[in-house]
Design a protein around this motif. Structure first.
Motif, short mmCIF file in Angstrom:
data_model
loop_
_atom_site.label_atom_id
_atom_site.label_comp_id
_atom_site.label_asym_id
_atom_site.label_seq_id
_atom_site.Cartn_x
_atom_site.Cartn_y
_atom_site.Cartn_z
N CYS A 135 64.42 -4.12 -17.87
CA CYS A 135 63.38 -3.52 -17.05
C CYS A 135 64.00 -2.68 -15.94
N HIS A 154 62.16 -1.51 -12.54
CA HIS A 154 60.91 -1.57 -11.78
C HIS A 154 60.99 -0.64 -10.57
N CYS A 173 60.19 -8.97 -11.29
CA CYS A 173 61.12 -8.71 -12.41
C CYS A 173 61.76 -10.00 -12.89
#
Length: 190
Positions: A161, A163, A182
């Protein structure tokens, strides 16, 4: 010379179709999270990024254009990006990635950063953040937080990820709260 040109165009067609098939297969994990047209547009955008080597919608639109004008593709892609539930898709991606690492120990690497947009005037909730690559000067943009899974046995890396958040968002509490989001998404690895 004509034989070589024919061979080269055949190779490019095969490369593009193979890349298209791989992109289609990679997006199967998002099948229940997006509508059919949204999924098709997301696959097209990914293919355009790979072939055009750019993340600009106008460049992607011109690479994929075909019989449609690049501007129409750009507008369609922009509408598609507005409808994607990125949090659900990120969680699904992390869950599928965890399945690929289930037989080996994994190291999760976390890193904070920033995405600078120095000339941004109308971007949604643009805030001030520190640019680590520019002598730690304060600029306009967004802070980010990223995670990568690293397989200790296979030495394989998988981005999980990235973010991006805004400190001027009314729902913003603290950077730690954004990072904790996260961390919670990566629970399938724990």
């Amino acid at each position: 010379m004509t034989v070589f040109t024919f061979f080269l165009s055949t190779f490019m067609l095969t490369f593009r179709s193979a890349l298209s098939k791989e992109t289609h297969n990679a997006f199967q994990k998002f099948d229940g999270l997006m509508t059919g047209p949204c999924l098709r547009n997301a696959r097209e955008m990914t293919l355009g990024m790979l072939l055009g080597e750019s993340s600009y919608l106008s460049t992607i639109g011109s690479v994929i254009a075909g019989e449609v004008t690049p501007r129409k593709n750009t507008e369609r892609y922009s509408r598609t990006l507005g409808t994607i539930d990125t949090a659900c898709c990120t969680k699904q991606h992390i869950s599928c990635a965890a399945q690929g690492f289930r037989s080996e120990p994994v190291l999760l690497l976390w890193d904070g950063g920033d995405y600078q947009k120095p000339h941004a005037k109308k971007m949604k909730q643009v805030c001030s953040c520190v640019d680590g690559s520019n002598g730690h000067e304060t600029g306009r943009g967004y802070p980010t937080f990223a995670c990568i899974a690293y397989g200790l046995e296979t030495k394989r890396q998988m981005p999980l990820c990235h973010h991006l958040y805004s400190t001027v968002d009314p729902d913003f509490k603290s950077p730690w709260d954004e990072q904790k989001t996260c961390l919670q998404w990566c629970a399938p690895f724990l």
